[in-house]
Enzyme design. Structure first.
Site, PDB file in Angstrom:
ATOM      1  N   ARG A  53     139.111  54.105 121.994  1.00 23.30           N
ATOM      2  CA  ARG A  53     138.882  54.491 120.608  1.00 23.30           C
ATOM      3  C   ARG A  53     137.552  55.225 120.545  1.00 23.30           C
ATOM      4  NH1 ARG A  53     134.486  52.495 120.680  1.00 23.30           N
ATOM      5  NH2 ARG A  53     134.351  52.840 118.457  1.00 23.30           N
ATOM      6  N   GLY A  54     137.210  55.716 119.331  1.00 25.73           N
ATOM      7  CA  GLY A  54     136.026  56.568 119.224  1.00 25.73           C
ATOM      8  C   GLY A  54     136.480  58.018 119.395  1.00 25.73           C
ATOM      9  N   ALA A  55     136.018  58.875 118.489  1.00 31.22           N
ATOM     10  CA  ALA A  55     136.574  60.231 118.418  1.00 31.22           C
ATOM     11  C   ALA A  55     136.527  61.017 119.742  1.00 31.22           C
ATOM     12  CB  ALA A  55     135.859  60.993 117.300  1.00 31.22           C
ATOM     13  N   ARG A  90     146.678  58.774 116.057  1.00 31.15           N
ATOM     14  CA  ARG A  90     145.672  58.376 115.059  1.00 31.15           C
ATOM     15  C   ARG A  90     145.311  59.595 114.206  1.00 31.15           C
ATOM     16  NH1 ARG A  90     140.873  54.601 116.708  1.00 31.15           N
ATOM     17  NH2 ARG A  90     141.039  54.191 114.472  1.00 31.15           N
ATOM     18  N   GLN A 201     133.744  46.451 115.713  1.00 28.40           N
ATOM     19  CA  GLN A 201     133.319  47.301 116.846  1.00 28.40           C
ATOM     20  C   GLN A 201     131.812  47.201 117.084  1.00 28.40           C
ATOM     21  OE1 GLN A 201     135.330  48.301 114.369  1.00 28.40           O
ATOM     22  NE2 GLN A 201     136.721  49.942 114.989  1.00 28.40           N
ATOM     23  N   ASP A 242     134.138  60.880 112.765  1.00 32.05           N
ATOM     24  CA  ASP A 242     135.484  61.173 113.275  1.00 32.05           C
ATOM     25  C   ASP A 242     135.978  62.531 112.822  1.00 32.05           C
ATOM     26  OD1 ASP A 242     135.241  58.080 113.152  1.00 32.05           O
ATOM     27  OD2 ASP A 242     136.830  58.559 114.596  1.00 32.05           O
ATOM     28  N   ASN A 252     133.542  58.615 108.709  1.00 31.34           N
ATOM     29  CA  ASN A 252     133.226  57.678 109.793  1.00 31.34           C
ATOM     30  C   ASN A 252     133.800  56.316 109.401  1.00 31.34           C
ATOM     31  OD1 ASN A 252     131.913  57.175 112.370  1.00 31.34           O
ATOM     32  ND2 ASN A 252     130.456  55.912 111.245  1.00 31.34           N
ATOM     33  N   LYS A 253     133.634  55.357 110.269  1.00 31.14           N
ATOM     34  CA  LYS A 253     134.199  54.010 110.058  1.00 31.14           C
ATOM     35  C   LYS A 253     133.902  53.486 108.660  1.00 31.14           C
ATOM     36  CE  LYS A 253     136.254  52.292 112.336  1.00 31.14           C
ATOM     37  NZ  LYS A 253     137.733  52.272 112.291  1.00 31.14           N
TER      38      LYS A 253
HETATM   39  O1  MRU Z   1     138.410  53.174 114.739  1.00 27.68           O
HETATM   40  P1  MRU Z   1     137.438  53.592 115.798  1.00 27.68           P
HETATM   41  O2  MRU Z   1     136.847  52.455 116.539  1.00 27.68           O
HETATM   42  O3  MRU Z   1     138.039  54.657 116.706  1.00 27.68           O
HETATM   43  O4  MRU Z   1     136.274  54.284 114.975  1.00 27.68           O
HETATM   44  C1  MRU Z   1     135.185  54.827 115.649  1.00 27.68           C
HETATM   45  C2  MRU Z   1     134.149  55.391 114.751  1.00 27.68           C
HETATM   46  O5  MRU Z   1     134.236  55.351 113.549  1.00 27.68           O
HETATM   47  C3  MRU Z   1     133.014  56.106 115.421  1.00 27.68           C
HETATM   48  O6  MRU Z   1     131.837  55.982 114.668  1.00 27.68           O
HETATM   49  C4  MRU Z   1     133.375  57.582 115.556  1.00 27.68           C
HETATM   50  O7  MRU Z   1     134.590  57.730 116.224  1.00 27.68           O
HETATM   51  C5  MRU Z   1     132.331  58.353 116.257  1.00 27.68           C
HETATM   52  S1  MRU Z   1     132.422  58.023 117.984  1.00 27.68           S
HETATM   53  C6  MRU Z   1     131.214  58.748 118.885  1.00 27.68           C
END
Ligand code: MRU
Length: 364
Positions: A53-55, A90, A201, A242, A252-253
């Protein structure tokens, strides 16, 4: 970054040179385990179930997913099917579309006669590029942390939300890259780690990676940020993204927006750190246009952790029968963002600011 003192990345080729291995993030922080991906379906499942996970990491995994697909079926139909399957995993992180578009365009070039080899080559190059991009974000962002230290002469307190560290990329991360760069340069730093409900996370992943790398940090409940800022205990906030609009709105999250509001009210600088691959140049209004992933209610009603006996257990924390909603991301409007830390430098969160650093992309 380090795991048990060993420099580690989140994704690598298997020993056979064809399969792909990813650090299983559903098992962290309790177990460091690798998951082998052999097929495009394995890659799609890993992204959908948040093994990765993470963009940035979603994008690189999808690129390798295309390479795995080419082994099975390198025809035009096979390529289109793979891209469609991976794109559906996603919705919010635009790095996914960016990586898939890049893979598809490269593999469709008339001079490509071996799609399998070309796909592995490009996926590998994208992984390396991600490392260098994040390293550059770290270099630019570390200057802000150093400046805060020069101003106050004391430990710099950074607040971050979710995990935008190396676990969210191939290495270094985005929001945490400046933290690592400053730490390695000897600037005294401490990170407030938002736990980041509902999937935690922050508590699980950000705390794990900072701890493994020896960066001082403290986990706080998501609701503590405003209080810490009111009491002068946060020098700056740095978060990831993201999807960022051409005008500087940042998705973002979930919960990021509330931190930006508290930061504005308390005069705390609020930065988003992101690579150009996170900017969606087609969008102008983040709140109206960025697709927000809705995830399962059980992520809100239940929590998973390790019991005293060492087993992973999931328990219900909500009133039985009450419905729950789970929007996974929110949008922080550009007006609340002090600056956007990119691989090319720090941009004002505005159309002009981003266009100045990325004139070609902005002009398209
Ligand atoms: O749902 P996730 O864990 O994929 O969400 C991740 C985030 O929101 C991060 O802050 C974002 O992807 C930036 S990652 C460098």
């Amino acid at each position: 970054m380090n795991v048990d003192g060993v420099p580690t990345r989140t994704i690598r080729l298997g020993q056979d040179g064809l399969s792909v291995e990813v650090l299983d993030q559903t098992r962290l922080p309790h177990t460091v385990a690798w998951r082998r991906l052999e097929t495009v379906e394995d890659a799609a499942v890993a992204i959908r179930t948040m093994v990765v996970r993470g963009a940035p990491l979603i994008g690189v995994t999808a690129a390798y997913g295309v390479a795995l697909a080419m082994r099975e079926d390198a025809s035009e139909e096979g390529l289109s099917r793979a891209v469609a399957a991976l794109a559906a995993t996603r919705p919010t992180a635009v790095n996914l579309r960016w990586a898939l578009d890049r893979m598809a365009a490269a593999l469709r070039r008339p001079d490509v006669n071996d799609r399998v080899a070309a796909a592995y080559r490009l996926a590998g190059a994208m992984a390396e590029e991600d490392v260098e991009t994040c390293r550059a974000i770290g270099r630019h962002g570390a200057a802000l942390i150093r400046a805060a230290h020069d101003r106050t002469g004391r430990t710099v307190n950074v607040l971050t939300h979710c995990n935008a560290g190396w676990l969210a990329a191939v290495d270094w991360g985005t929001a945490l890259a400046p933290v690592y760069a400053a730490h390695e340069a000897g600037v005294p730093i401490h990170v407030w780690v938002d736990e980041t409900r509902p999937r935690n996370q922050g508590a699980a992943l950000t705390a794990f990676e900072l701890g493994q790398h020896g960066v001082p940090h403290t986990i706080v409940a998501d609701n503590a940020g405003g209080h810490l800022m009111q009491h002068g205990r946060v020098d700056l906030c740095i978060v990831g993204s993201d999807r960022t609009t051409a005008t500087g709105d940042v998705a973002n999250k979930i919960g990021t927006y509330l931190k930006a509001l508290a930061a504005r009210d308390n005069g705390v600088p609020f930065y988003a750190a992101l690579p150009a691959s996170t900017i969606d140049w087609t969008l102008q209004d983040g709140v109206a246009e960025i697709p927000i992933e809705e995830r399962g209610a059980e992520e809100v009603t239940h929590m998973t952790g390790r019991s005293a006996a060492g087993d992973l257990v999931t328990v219900q924390v909500s009133a039985p029968g009450s419905p729950a909603a789970n929007p996974a991301f929110d949008v922080t409007p550009a007006r609340l963002v002090t600056g956007i830390i990119t691989e090319r430098g720090i941009a004002a969160a505005s159309r002009d600011g981003l266009a100045e650093l990325f004139p070609d992309e902005a002009g398209r």
